[in-house]
Scaffold this motif. Sequence first.
Motif, PDB file in Angstrom:
ATOM      1  N   ASP A   1       1.288   3.106  -1.381  1.00 53.34           N
ATOM      2  CA  ASP A   1       0.042   2.972  -0.607  1.00 53.34           C
ATOM      3  C   ASP A   1      -1.112   2.477  -1.472  1.00 53.34           C
ATOM      4  O   ASP A   1      -2.226   3.001  -1.409  1.00 53.34           O
ATOM      5  CB  ASP A   1      -0.313   4.317   0.047  1.00 53.34           C
ATOM      6  N   ALA A   2      -0.858   1.454  -2.302  1.00 54.30           N
ATOM      7  CA  ALA A   2      -1.890   0.892  -3.164  1.00 54.30           C
ATOM      8  C   ALA A   2      -2.737  -0.109  -2.389  1.00 54.30           C
ATOM      9  O   ALA A   2      -2.262  -0.744  -1.441  1.00 54.30           O
ATOM     10  CB  ALA A   2      -1.237   0.200  -4.354  1.00 54.30           C
ATOM     11  N   PRO A   3      -4.012  -0.289  -2.754  1.00 51.78           N
ATOM     12  CA  PRO A   3      -4.893  -1.200  -2.002  1.00 51.78           C
ATOM     13  C   PRO A   3      -4.542  -2.677  -2.180  1.00 51.78           C
ATOM     14  O   PRO A   3      -4.906  -3.501  -1.350  1.00 51.78           O
ATOM     15  CB  PRO A   3      -6.283  -0.890  -2.571  1.00 51.78           C
ATOM     16  N   VAL A   4      -3.875  -3.017  -3.288  1.00 51.35           N
ATOM     17  CA  VAL A   4      -3.476  -4.408  -3.538  1.00 51.35           C
ATOM     18  C   VAL A   4      -1.959  -4.475  -3.490  1.00 51.35           C
ATOM     19  O   VAL A   4      -1.264  -3.629  -4.063  1.00 51.35           O
ATOM     20  CB  VAL A   4      -3.988  -4.908  -4.904  1.00 51.35           C
ATOM     21  N   LEU A   5      -1.453  -5.502  -2.814  1.00 47.71           N
ATOM     22  CA  LEU A   5      -0.013  -5.670  -2.670  1.00 47.71           C
ATOM     23  C   LEU A   5       0.404  -7.011  -3.264  1.00 47.71           C
ATOM     24  O   LEU A   5      -0.218  -8.040  -2.976  1.00 47.71           O
ATOM     25  CB  LEU A   5       0.390  -5.602  -1.200  1.00 47.71           C
ATOM     26  N   VAL A   6       1.435  -6.997  -4.095  1.00 47.92           N
ATOM     27  CA  VAL A   6       1.987  -8.219  -4.675  1.00 47.92           C
ATOM     28  C   VAL A   6       3.422  -8.379  -4.187  1.00 47.92           C
ATOM     29  O   VAL A   6       4.239  -7.466  -4.336  1.00 47.92           O
ATOM     30  CB  VAL A   6       1.967  -8.165  -6.223  1.00 47.92           C
ATOM     31  N   LEU A   7       3.702  -9.515  -3.567  1.00 50.44           N
ATOM     32  CA  LEU A   7       5.051  -9.827  -3.095  1.00 50.44           C
ATOM     33  C   LEU A   7       5.555 -11.005  -3.906  1.00 50.44           C
ATOM     34  O   LEU A   7       5.128 -12.147  -3.702  1.00 50.44           O
ATOM     35  CB  LEU A   7       5.028 -10.163  -1.592  1.00 50.44           C
ATOM     36  N   ASP A   8       6.448 -10.707  -4.851  1.00 57.92           N
ATOM     37  CA  ASP A   8       6.934 -11.741  -5.763  1.00 57.92           C
ATOM     38  C   ASP A   8       8.274 -12.275  -5.259  1.00 57.92           C
ATOM     39  O   ASP A   8       9.341 -11.801  -5.641  1.00 57.92           O
ATOM     40  CB  ASP A   8       7.081 -11.153  -7.166  1.00 57.92           C
ATOM     41  N   GLU A   9       8.205 -13.272  -4.350  1.00 54.83           N
ATOM     42  CA  GLU A   9       9.401 -13.907  -3.799  1.00 54.83           C
ATOM     43  C   GLU A   9      10.325 -12.856  -3.189  1.00 54.83           C
ATOM     44  O   GLU A   9      11.534 -12.821  -3.445  1.00 54.83           O
ATOM     45  CB  GLU A   9      10.119 -14.704  -4.882  1.00 54.83           C
ATOM     46  N   ALA A  10       9.752 -11.978  -2.370  1.00 55.96           N
ATOM     47  CA  ALA A  10      10.459 -10.786  -1.910  1.00 55.96           C
ATOM     48  C   ALA A  10      11.597 -11.073  -0.945  1.00 55.96           C
ATOM     49  O   ALA A  10      12.434 -10.201  -0.710  1.00 55.96           O
ATOM     50  CB  ALA A  10       9.460  -9.825  -1.257  1.00 55.96           C
TER      51      ALA A  10
ATOM     52  N   GLY B   1      -4.167  -4.353   6.438  1.00 51.16           N
ATOM     53  CA  GLY B   1      -5.250  -3.625   5.791  1.00 51.16           C
ATOM     54  C   GLY B   1      -5.233  -3.688   4.274  1.00 51.16           C
ATOM     55  O   GLY B   1      -6.042  -3.017   3.627  1.00 51.16           O
ATOM     56  N   ARG B   2      -4.341  -4.499   3.700  1.00 48.09           N
ATOM     57  CA  ARG B   2      -4.269  -4.588   2.230  1.00 48.09           C
ATOM     58  C   ARG B   2      -4.630  -5.992   1.760  1.00 48.09           C
ATOM     59  O   ARG B   2      -4.506  -6.967   2.502  1.00 48.09           O
ATOM     60  CB  ARG B   2      -2.873  -4.252   1.724  1.00 48.09           C
ATOM     61  N   SER B   3      -5.054  -6.065   0.519  1.00 43.85           N
ATOM     62  CA  SER B   3      -5.263  -7.355  -0.129  1.00 43.85           C
ATOM     63  C   SER B   3      -3.923  -7.777  -0.714  1.00 43.85           C
ATOM     64  O   SER B   3      -3.367  -7.071  -1.568  1.00 43.85           O
ATOM     65  CB  SER B   3      -6.311  -7.237  -1.230  1.00 43.85           C
ATOM     66  N   SER B   4      -3.406  -8.906  -0.264  1.00 43.34           N
ATOM     67  CA  SER B   4      -2.033  -9.270  -0.609  1.00 43.34           C
ATOM     68  C   SER B   4      -1.987 -10.611  -1.337  1.00 43.34           C
ATOM     69  O   SER B   4      -2.641 -11.579  -0.931  1.00 43.34           O
ATOM     70  CB  SER B   4      -1.163  -9.355   0.649  1.00 43.34           C
ATOM     71  N   LEU B   5      -1.200 -10.636  -2.406  1.00 40.45           N
ATOM     72  CA  LEU B   5      -0.939 -11.855  -3.161  1.00 40.45           C
ATOM     73  C   LEU B   5       0.551 -12.126  -3.053  1.00 40.45           C
ATOM     74  O   LEU B   5       1.375 -11.307  -3.483  1.00 40.45           O
ATOM     75  CB  LEU B   5      -1.363 -11.678  -4.619  1.00 40.45           C
ATOM     76  N   ILE B   6       0.899 -13.278  -2.472  1.00 42.40           N
ATOM     77  CA  ILE B   6       2.284 -13.527  -2.079  1.00 42.40           C
ATOM     78  C   ILE B   6       2.826 -14.743  -2.813  1.00 42.40           C
ATOM     79  O   ILE B   6       2.212 -15.822  -2.800  1.00 42.40           O
ATOM     80  CB  ILE B   6       2.374 -13.782  -0.551  1.00 42.40           C
TER      81      ILE B   6
END
Length: 602
Positions: A503-512, A534-539
């Motif tokens: 449940d972190a505010p920033v989400l990183v999706l690395d080629e998920a 609701g999250r800040s996401s870097l994909i």
Amino acid sequence: MRALGRILTFTRSLTPSYLVIVAASVFTSAAALATPFITGALTNTIVENMRTGAPVSDSVHAVVLGMLAYLGIGLASIAATAIGGLVGDVMSERMRAMLSTRYFDHLLRLPQSYFDEELTGTVVSRLDRSIVTITEFAKVFANQFLSTLITTGAILVILAVYAWPIAVLLALIVPVYIWLTSLTSRRWQRLENRKNEQVDLARGRFAEVIGQIRVVASFVQGPREANRFDERFTSVVTTSVSQSRHWHGMDALRNVVLTTVFATMLGIVFVMTAQGNLSLGDLVVLVQLLAMAVTPVMMMSWFIDASQRAVAGSRDYFEVMSLPPDPALERADDASDEPLEPVPGAPAVEFSGVTFHYEGGADAVRDVSFTVGVGERVALVSESGGGKSTLISLLLGLYEPTEGEILLFGRPIETLSRATLRRAIGVVFQEPQLFSGTVAENIGYAESEPDLERIAVAAARANVTEFVERLPDGFDTIIGERGLKLSGGQRQRVAVARAAFKDAPVLVLDEATSALDTRSERLVQEGLDELMVGRSSLIVAHRLSTIASVDRIVTLRDGTVDEIGAPAALAVSGGLYEELLTLQRSGTKADRKRLKDHGLRL
């Protein structure tokens, strides 16, 4: 001895155990030395009684007293030996635990670059070989060698009182013997280091092959891997033959010199007795003392052999322990619970002029600047090797930028402890990287004592509940090493649930989703869509279709920012994103190949 002294210093908390072992060794040595004197005194008493014609009962009485003294000393020595042995055994295990936990803790603090260059099996081999060698030597030294060395030193002093020529010979032979051994040990050490290198490489490859046994089997490379493994250990055997021949040849030479000197010392004792300078009892004392001295001195080569192995092991151990930790972990306490205090109005993530190159390489990214607003979804798109994963590694603090800075909610990440930084970022990697425990343990990995209700909620959000209910033990099902009992899609959904639980505010999706089939991708993508709300996401994506709904796209070309904009705008901008979209829409074989060459998929 400097290396051994370093081990003692490193484990100085074991000093009480060391003192008990020394005290027990001194006592057992004193008890051993008392035996010849009891025997010598009895011999003199009986000879004197026979010479003066004293009653036999006097001799019997003296013998009884002597035997009682011998028995009492022997029992006390047995008790001291048992106590010393017990403390020595426990001490060696505590030393192994101490060295192992410090090694593991230090590894966890090393920068990512160390693990990029070392095989996992090699790292594990050092833990096994180096620490076991050190602690086994400490155990043998505590239980055997220390009392032997103390006894030898005491014998030297006693001989000096009775017959100084014998003491001089003994005092000379010990350093000469050690000198001859040192001549041997230099080459021995070089050969031992060569063996250790081959063993570490073999064990490193062993761990790698076992970890990827399906690949090895499917490509029918078992025989080749076995041959490579055999070649490593054949090299070890060949080196050992040369090492052993050299060692034992020199050992034979040392023992020839030693035997000659001890024969000379015995001759001196008997000549002095024949000349009347020593009594018959003194003769008995000295012969027993020389017999006690010859064994430890002749064992010196074995002792030095064991100590050299410990020195070689300690060198590898302290070589790792001397590596500097990640500077970021040195700046702040990684166990800190300091809260992340966002700067009002600041974006969730900001890259500002970031440049980075791996050690010895060209720049992987250059002057990269972009932001991820609070609640915004931003995708990174580039050709293969364009710098996407490098930026993710920099954001997670696995590496530090060569130039520029990265901010998290307005705070430069170099001012944050690594714990604070990484608690604020949830990650779903291309490879799920699960552990061998239960489904629940993997989902709740972010906490030492996770709440089961939160695990269930996270599982439901990531579409994990759907298959967990069919497992034999539900959430308590053991999933095997790296989660191999689950399918690829199931493992990835567990990884998504793990990020949801954090449940972190920033989400990183690395080629998920890049390695999944269509159905698995759909199920995982549903979980990801739920997770991003609701999250800040870097994909980071290999499939352009998975980022069609993001707010903005950052394209990278050769490590630099090419374009930044909404998907619709970049689709007609004439830049890299439009080029990749055109290739994806094309049905020709040539265009599909070009798209694949870019590292992307349809």
